[in-house]
Write a protein that holds these residues in place. Structure first.
Motif, PDB file in Angstrom:
ATOM      1  N   VAL A 266       0.846  -1.204   0.000  1.00  0.00           N
ATOM      2  CA  VAL A 266       0.000   0.000   0.000  1.00  0.00           C
ATOM      3  C   VAL A 266       0.879   1.250   0.000  1.00  0.00           C
ATOM      4  O   VAL A 266       0.643   2.202  -0.753  1.00  0.00           O
ATOM      5  CB  VAL A 266      -0.942   0.006   1.232  1.00  0.00           C
ATOM      6  CG1 VAL A 266      -1.599   1.383   1.402  1.00  0.00           C
ATOM      7  CG2 VAL A 266      -1.988  -1.081   1.105  1.00  0.00           C
ATOM      8  N   LEU A 267       1.935   1.234   0.839  1.00  0.00           N
ATOM      9  CA  LEU A 267       2.797   2.409   0.924  1.00  0.00           C
ATOM     10  C   LEU A 267       3.497   2.685  -0.405  1.00  0.00           C
ATOM     11  O   LEU A 267       3.565   3.826  -0.867  1.00  0.00           O
ATOM     12  CB  LEU A 267       3.834   2.217   2.045  1.00  0.00           C
ATOM     13  CG  LEU A 267       3.265   2.131   3.462  1.00  0.00           C
ATOM     14  CD1 LEU A 267       4.362   1.799   4.470  1.00  0.00           C
ATOM     15  CD2 LEU A 267       2.574   3.432   3.856  1.00  0.00           C
ATOM     16  N   VAL A 268       4.002   1.631  -1.030  1.00  0.00           N
ATOM     17  CA  VAL A 268       4.716   1.821  -2.299  1.00  0.00           C
ATOM     18  C   VAL A 268       3.748   2.319  -3.375  1.00  0.00           C
ATOM     19  O   VAL A 268       4.082   3.208  -4.173  1.00  0.00           O
ATOM     20  CB  VAL A 268       5.422   0.516  -2.731  1.00  0.00           C
ATOM     21  CG1 VAL A 268       6.007   0.677  -4.134  1.00  0.00           C
ATOM     22  CG2 VAL A 268       6.507   0.152  -1.743  1.00  0.00           C
ATOM     23  N   THR A 269       2.537   1.766  -3.395  1.00  0.00           N
ATOM     24  CA  THR A 269       1.542   2.242  -4.363  1.00  0.00           C
ATOM     25  C   THR A 269       1.268   3.727  -4.147  1.00  0.00           C
ATOM     26  O   THR A 269       1.115   4.490  -5.110  1.00  0.00           O
ATOM     27  CB  THR A 269       0.232   1.450  -4.205  1.00  0.00           C
ATOM     28  OG1 THR A 269       0.540   0.065  -4.262  1.00  0.00           O
ATOM     29  CG2 THR A 269      -0.735   1.792  -5.317  1.00  0.00           C
TER      30      THR A 269
ATOM     31  N   ALA B 245      -4.983   6.930  -2.598  1.00  0.00           N
ATOM     32  CA  ALA B 245      -4.090   5.778  -2.682  1.00  0.00           C
ATOM     33  C   ALA B 245      -4.257   4.876  -1.465  1.00  0.00           C
ATOM     34  O   ALA B 245      -4.387   3.650  -1.596  1.00  0.00           O
ATOM     35  CB  ALA B 245      -2.642   6.256  -2.797  1.00  0.00           C
ATOM     36  N   LEU B 246      -4.260   5.481  -0.274  1.00  0.00           N
ATOM     37  CA  LEU B 246      -4.381   4.657   0.927  1.00  0.00           C
ATOM     38  C   LEU B 246      -5.711   3.906   0.936  1.00  0.00           C
ATOM     39  O   LEU B 246      -5.774   2.714   1.262  1.00  0.00           O
ATOM     40  CB  LEU B 246      -4.271   5.525   2.188  1.00  0.00           C
ATOM     41  CG  LEU B 246      -2.887   6.091   2.521  1.00  0.00           C
ATOM     42  CD1 LEU B 246      -2.951   6.897   3.815  1.00  0.00           C
ATOM     43  CD2 LEU B 246      -1.850   4.985   2.640  1.00  0.00           C
ATOM     44  N   MET B 247      -6.774   4.607   0.539  1.00  0.00           N
ATOM     45  CA  MET B 247      -8.093   3.967   0.604  1.00  0.00           C
ATOM     46  C   MET B 247      -8.227   2.824  -0.397  1.00  0.00           C
ATOM     47  O   MET B 247      -8.616   1.714  -0.051  1.00  0.00           O
ATOM     48  CB  MET B 247      -9.185   4.998   0.330  1.00  0.00           C
ATOM     49  CG  MET B 247      -9.472   5.843   1.549  1.00  0.00           C
ATOM     50  SD  MET B 247     -11.159   6.402   1.540  1.00  0.00           S
ATOM     51  CE  MET B 247     -12.004   5.030   0.832  1.00  0.00           C
ATOM     52  N   ILE B 248      -7.917   3.124  -1.653  1.00  0.00           N
ATOM     53  CA  ILE B 248      -8.124   2.104  -2.675  1.00  0.00           C
ATOM     54  C   ILE B 248      -7.093   0.977  -2.546  1.00  0.00           C
ATOM     55  O   ILE B 248      -7.452  -0.210  -2.603  1.00  0.00           O
ATOM     56  CB  ILE B 248      -8.069   2.722  -4.088  1.00  0.00           C
ATOM     57  CG1 ILE B 248      -9.165   3.779  -4.242  1.00  0.00           C
ATOM     58  CG2 ILE B 248      -8.226   1.653  -5.141  1.00  0.00           C
ATOM     59  CD1 ILE B 248     -10.570   3.238  -4.211  1.00  0.00           C
ATOM     60  N   ALA B 249      -5.830   1.350  -2.319  1.00  0.00           N
ATOM     61  CA  ALA B 249      -4.829   0.306  -2.146  1.00  0.00           C
ATOM     62  C   ALA B 249      -5.123  -0.497  -0.878  1.00  0.00           C
ATOM     63  O   ALA B 249      -4.935  -1.719  -0.839  1.00  0.00           O
ATOM     64  CB  ALA B 249      -3.428   0.906  -2.097  1.00  0.00           C
TER      65      ALA B 249
ATOM     66  N   ASN C  15      -7.971  -2.726  -1.628  1.00  0.00           N
ATOM     67  CA  ASN C  15      -7.432  -3.771  -2.483  1.00  0.00           C
ATOM     68  C   ASN C  15      -6.727  -4.850  -1.644  1.00  0.00           C
ATOM     69  O   ASN C  15      -6.962  -6.049  -1.806  1.00  0.00           O
ATOM     70  CB  ASN C  15      -6.451  -3.119  -3.467  1.00  0.00           C
ATOM     71  CG  ASN C  15      -5.876  -4.108  -4.449  1.00  0.00           C
ATOM     72  OD1 ASN C  15      -6.561  -5.023  -4.873  1.00  0.00           O
ATOM     73  ND2 ASN C  15      -4.613  -3.917  -4.786  1.00  0.00           N
ATOM     74  N   ALA C  16      -5.889  -4.379  -0.693  1.00  0.00           N
ATOM     75  CA  ALA C  16      -5.155  -5.312   0.150  1.00  0.00           C
ATOM     76  C   ALA C  16      -6.102  -6.127   1.027  1.00  0.00           C
ATOM     77  O   ALA C  16      -5.969  -7.345   1.165  1.00  0.00           O
ATOM     78  CB  ALA C  16      -4.159  -4.545   1.023  1.00  0.00           C
ATOM     79  N   PHE C  17      -7.098  -5.417   1.576  1.00  0.00           N
ATOM     80  CA  PHE C  17      -8.062  -6.099   2.448  1.00  0.00           C
ATOM     81  C   PHE C  17      -8.812  -7.179   1.671  1.00  0.00           C
ATOM     82  O   PHE C  17      -8.979  -8.315   2.130  1.00  0.00           O
ATOM     83  CB  PHE C  17      -9.049  -5.085   3.025  1.00  0.00           C
ATOM     84  CG  PHE C  17     -10.210  -5.714   3.737  1.00  0.00           C
ATOM     85  CD1 PHE C  17     -10.061  -6.241   5.010  1.00  0.00           C
ATOM     86  CD2 PHE C  17     -11.451  -5.811   3.117  1.00  0.00           C
ATOM     87  CE1 PHE C  17     -11.124  -6.842   5.659  1.00  0.00           C
ATOM     88  CE2 PHE C  17     -12.518  -6.415   3.761  1.00  0.00           C
ATOM     89  CZ  PHE C  17     -12.357  -6.933   5.036  1.00  0.00           C
ATOM     90  N   LEU C  18      -9.246  -6.825   0.461  1.00  0.00           N
ATOM     91  CA  LEU C  18     -10.012  -7.791  -0.326  1.00  0.00           C
ATOM     92  C   LEU C  18      -9.141  -8.971  -0.759  1.00  0.00           C
ATOM     93  O   LEU C  18      -9.610 -10.111  -0.815  1.00  0.00           O
ATOM     94  CB  LEU C  18     -10.608  -7.097  -1.551  1.00  0.00           C
ATOM     95  CG  LEU C  18     -11.702  -6.067  -1.249  1.00  0.00           C
ATOM     96  CD1 LEU C  18     -12.033  -5.250  -2.489  1.00  0.00           C
ATOM     97  CD2 LEU C  18     -12.959  -6.763  -0.732  1.00  0.00           C
TER      98      LEU C  18
END
Lengths: 237, 293, 370
Positions: free
Chosen positions: C38-41, C272-276, C279-282
């Motif tokens: 997430v951070l890199v994204t 970015a934090l929200m969508i990434a 994404n990670a959660f899903l």
């Protein structure tokens, strides 16, 4: 049928937070010519665009034949019998003159009488009739203005909104134009005329309102053409 | 490959992409919307043919047209909130819809692809001298010519066509004159859906495996063609689509076989050059009006 | 205190990022991996924002710079003893090279910046959709070359055995640095000049701003940051293919920016934090997770489907993004002046709102739709 054809009732229009027209009331009766003059930025064009439904009102109401049209779409207003000739004409330069005229027919409430009206405008503006297959962009400025008016007329309007029809035209062409406007008025079409040429407008219209910064400040009759003081006010808004 | 053979193949792909380009340009004209999800209409058509395997051909064709046009109308409803949006928002929104639909196809049909089994015999070739021309190539060219002819008749000679052209050239003035905006926009989506369905039928013969990105791979070159040709106007955009299809085949043949993998690079480098030299489009002529975005 | 308030649009988001990174430390190991990703994204999205957000020009091409950064760093840092056998066609210079972590990140940034500068000289003359398509073309060409020219790229193979150095510290520090650069740029003379061109490039040009040059600066800076992000990415993943830094990434990062709010750093970070994060959660949920006493296992494919729906809904119904494209405002002042509207307005907001025009003569196309 009410006595008044078009009625603006305390109309305000703004762009974002900038008011363009403030608390404007005016009436146009059937067959009447009403002038609207004032300096640049006085709110004249905005008023016409608001009547046509292109701009939404911030306050007030607009009635046509007694029915509120303030929330209607431009195409519906056109079919009710209101026609706008926008400033800069907005003809379609890449279309033929014929196609430009045909577009005007879309504003009719009925196809009945379309041929008669087409014939009438061709008689009114012979130059247009002669160049029906040409691209409209190739016409002269005066002819383009004639085309724009002709296009509005074939929609069989009860009121014609004209936005600075004389703009950029040579004086002799302007005279021809006003002759045509007189003929249109004599046919019973009411005209709301926005103009910079105050003298001409005041002389031609039954009443002329002077706008300044979105406010209606003065109303003149044809007799005022000779009143220098009042005309000065009309010029400088 | 003989020169004539090359020209025929290039014309066939050009005709196909011209139809796709026209579908994109029709909607852009009335809404200023570049629909990245247009390719998904073709994919919808392909999966419709997959799901109707075994039906009589006429019914399958009919089903494809009905489903694709209905989907196009559905897109029109989805895009309604965008009518006053900025170019950036519109672009991302249609891209998002494309992404969503592709993943929906992936979810439903999986990544491996489904055979379409539609009129496969049309891939057989007829031989004229040393030319080998597949039936579907001829059909693609003929269909392209017929549909382009039909569209130019519709737009040039009918009242609805005049209204669409007027709306595309100057939307506000068209409305003032009495053009019903909602109706014209819907018509644009119906016509562009119709073109997408027609393209699907040809593609389904040529590329008989439906995958989630089936339409997207056709959309990308067509969209590039539209922009290169001239986005604001229908004829230049359609010519642009044709030019891209044609150039793809010709370049693919001209490039030495070792560097053929770089076809995309060459093609897109040409795209960049065209955009730099003629930002309003290659085929817009001198009077091209500057893009509003 | 005043300094803090002045720098709050940077400090606030930085605190949020740090909190997310630290919070991730308490999660299970597999989730920590996701937090890093997430951070890199977010780094990529902020790099994208530096150009798109400040210039108002849509670009699909910034991922090209992420790609060249990733492969420059990856190829330079991969062990020299295996490269000649895995990639026989690689030019000797690259094959023999083996550099450390920091050097490799610097190299990535330099290569990304140089590439952006060269590409930007011609491309920055374009605007609107032409610019969008031209940058899209750059992305296609970049991918095509990296994938097929095996002297400088990995070809269709996976580039692997890259030292994994982007852990918690490197990912967080990298992101904070990129955010700081982005903020300093946007508040600098250069950044302000470029932002003035967003609403009306012609007007800015006539008031003496060189639109082409300002855009080129931003494009190059965005290339530097994008290349750096690529370096972080490759050192996070350890192995990479050309398809991982291609259309999907370009689309999804652009969508993150739009969802957050295209015109502000805060928007870039939030989006970015929200969508990434989602994404990670899903992705985790597809593998099966337990929240309290509740077991959740989503069917495969749910992740991308959900992302698509969320992004589409936000773009359709909140076109200025979740943050309204505004910077984060100082939350503790007594009289909270709203942000001045003009510099943070969304891209090309409707011309009817333009304050200078008291009367729009004729007809205004933007005001016609219901």
């Amino acid at each position: 049928m009410s006595r008044v054809l078009l009625e603006l009732d305390h109309v305000s229009v703004s762009y974002g937070s900038v008011p363009a027209v403030r608390d404007l009331s005016l009436e146009v009766a059937p067959g009447e010519v009403v002038g609207l003059v004032g300096s640049n930025g006085a709110g004249k064009s905005t008023t016409l665009a608001a009547i046509m439904g292109v701009h939404r009102l911030a306050a007030g109401d607009i009635k046509f034949e007694g029915i509120s049209i303030a929330k209607e779409q431009p195409d519906a207003i056109a079919r009710r019998g209101v026609a706008l000739v926008p400033e800069g004409r907005h003809i379609y330069p890449d279309f033929t003159v014929e196609d430009n005229l045909r577009l005007g027919l879309l504003g009719r409430s009925t196809r009945e009488g379309a041929d008669r009206d087409l014939e009438w405008v061709r008689r009114l503006f012979p130059a247009i009739a002669d160049s029906s297959k040409r691209m409209a962009g190739l016409l002269s400025g005066g002819q383009q203005q004639q085309l724009a008016i002709a296009r509005a007329l074939v929609s069989d309007p009860r009121v014609l909104l004209l936005d600075e029809p004389s703009l950029g035209l040579a004086p002799s062409v302007v005279d021809t134009l006003f002759d045509a406007l007189a003929e249109i008025r004599d046919k019973g079409v009411a005209i709301l005329l926005v103009e910079q040429r105050a003298q001409l407008t005041v002389a031609f219209a039954d009443r002329t309102h002077v706008l300044r910064n979105g406010d209606l400040v003065l109303t003149l009759g044809p007799e005022d053409v000779v009143d220098t003081d009042r005309m000065t006010q009309a010029y400088f808004g | 490959m003989s020169f004539v053979q090359l020209l025929i193949d290039a014309t066939a792909l050009g005709a196909l992409l011209a139809l796709v380009a026209m579908g994109i340009a029709l909607v852009f004209g009335v809404m200023r919307l570049v629909n990245f999800a247009y390719g998904e209409l073709i994919t919808v058509g392909a999966y419709t043919l997959v799901l109707t395997k075994g039906w009589p051909i006429v019914l399958r064709v009919l089903a494809a047209f009905v489903v694709v046009i209905a989907s196009s109308l559905l897109m029109e409803v989805i895009f309604r909130p965008l009518r006053r949006a900025t170019a950036a928002t519109m672009l991302v929104a249609t891209f998002a819809l494309s992404f969503l639909l592709q993943n929906m196809f992936l979810f439903i049909f999986g990544p491996q692809g489904e055979t379409i089994e539609f009129l496969a015999p049309l891939n057989r070739a007829i031989e004229i001298g040393d030319l080998r021309i597949r039936w579907i190539t001829i059909i693609a060219i003929a269909l392209g010519a017929v549909l382009l002819g039909f569209m130019s008749w519709l737009l040039g000679k009918t009242s609805v066509g005049l209204q669409m052209r007027a709306a595309a050239a100057d939307f506000t003035t068209a409305r003032i004159l009495g053009v019903r905006a909602g109706r014209v926009i819907m018509l644009a989506f119906v016509l562009s859906g119709f073109l997408a369905a027609a393209v699907t039928l040809v593609l389904a013969v040529q590329r008989p495996l439906a995958t989630p990105n089936y339409g997207f791979v056709v959309l990308v070159p067509a969209l590039v063609g539209v922009v290169v040709g001239g986005l604001g106007k229908l004829v230049p955009a359609t010519l642009g689509g044709f030019a891209i299809g044609f150039a793809t085949v010709v370049l693919g043949d001209l490039l030495p076989s070792g560097s053929r993998v770089f076809l995309n690079s060459v093609l897109f480098a040409i795209v960049i050059i065209v955009l730099l030299v003629r930002p309003d489009g290659l085929f817009t002529g001198r009077t091209g009006v500057a893009e509003r975005v | 205190m005043r300094a803090l308030r002045r720098w709050w649009p940077l400090v606030g988001p930085s605190l949020l990022v740090t909190a997310v990174a630290l919070g991730g430390q308490f999660l299970p190991l597999s989730t920590q991996l996701q937090v890093r990703s997430v951070l890199v994204t977010t780094v990529i999205v902020v790099a994208l924002y530096v150009f798109v957000g400040n210039s108002g020009v849509i670009s699909f091409g910034q991922v090209s710079f992420v790609a060249v950064g990733a492969f420059a760093a990856g190829l330079a840092a991969a062990p020299a003893d295996v490269k000649p056998t895995t990639f026989p066609k690689l030019i000797p210079f690259l094959a023999e090279l083996e550099i450390g972590n920091i050097e490799s990140l610097v190299l990535a940034a330099a290569v990304g910046g140089l590439f952006a500068f060269i590409v930007g000289i011609p491309l920055m003359r374009l605007s609107g959709l032409s610019a969008g398509i031209a940058t899209f073309a750059v992305l296609i060409i970049t991918n095509n070359v990296l994938r097929n020219w095996e002297a400088i790229g990995p070809g269709a193979k996976t580039l692997s055995l890259i030292p994994q150095t982007t852990f918690f510290i490197q990912a967080t520090t990298g992101l904070l640095i990129v955010m700081a650069v982005a903020y300093v740029y946007q508040t600098s003379r250069y950044g302000r000049r470029l932002r003035a061109t967003r609403e009306d490039a012609a007007a800015a040009q006539s008031s003496g701003i060189d639109v082409h040059r300002e855009r080129l600066w931003a494009f190059t800076l965005s290339g530097v940051l994008g290349g750096f992000a690529g370096g972080l990415l490759v050192h996070q993943l350890g192995s990479i293919t050309t398809q991982q830094v291609f259309l999907d990434l370009a689309f999804i990062t652009l969508a993150m920016l739009v969802v957050g709010g295209i015109g502000s750093l805060w928007g870039a970070v939030v989006g970015a934090l929200m969508i990434a994060g989602l994404n990670a959660f899903l992705a985790e949920a597809q593998r099966g997770i337990t929240i309290g006493s509740f077991d959740l296992e989503l069917p495969g494919g749910t992740r991308l489907l959900t992302l698509g729906v969320v992004m589409l809904v936000v773009v359709l119904f909140k076109p200025t993004g979740l943050t309204g494209s505004r910077e984060l405002t100082w939350p503790f002042s007594r009289s909270r002046f709203p942000q001045p509207a003009s510099p943070s307005e969304p891209l090309g907001s409707s011309p009817g709102g333009g304050a200078g025009r008291s009367e729009v003569e004729g007809v205004d196309p933007s005001a016609t739709e219901q």
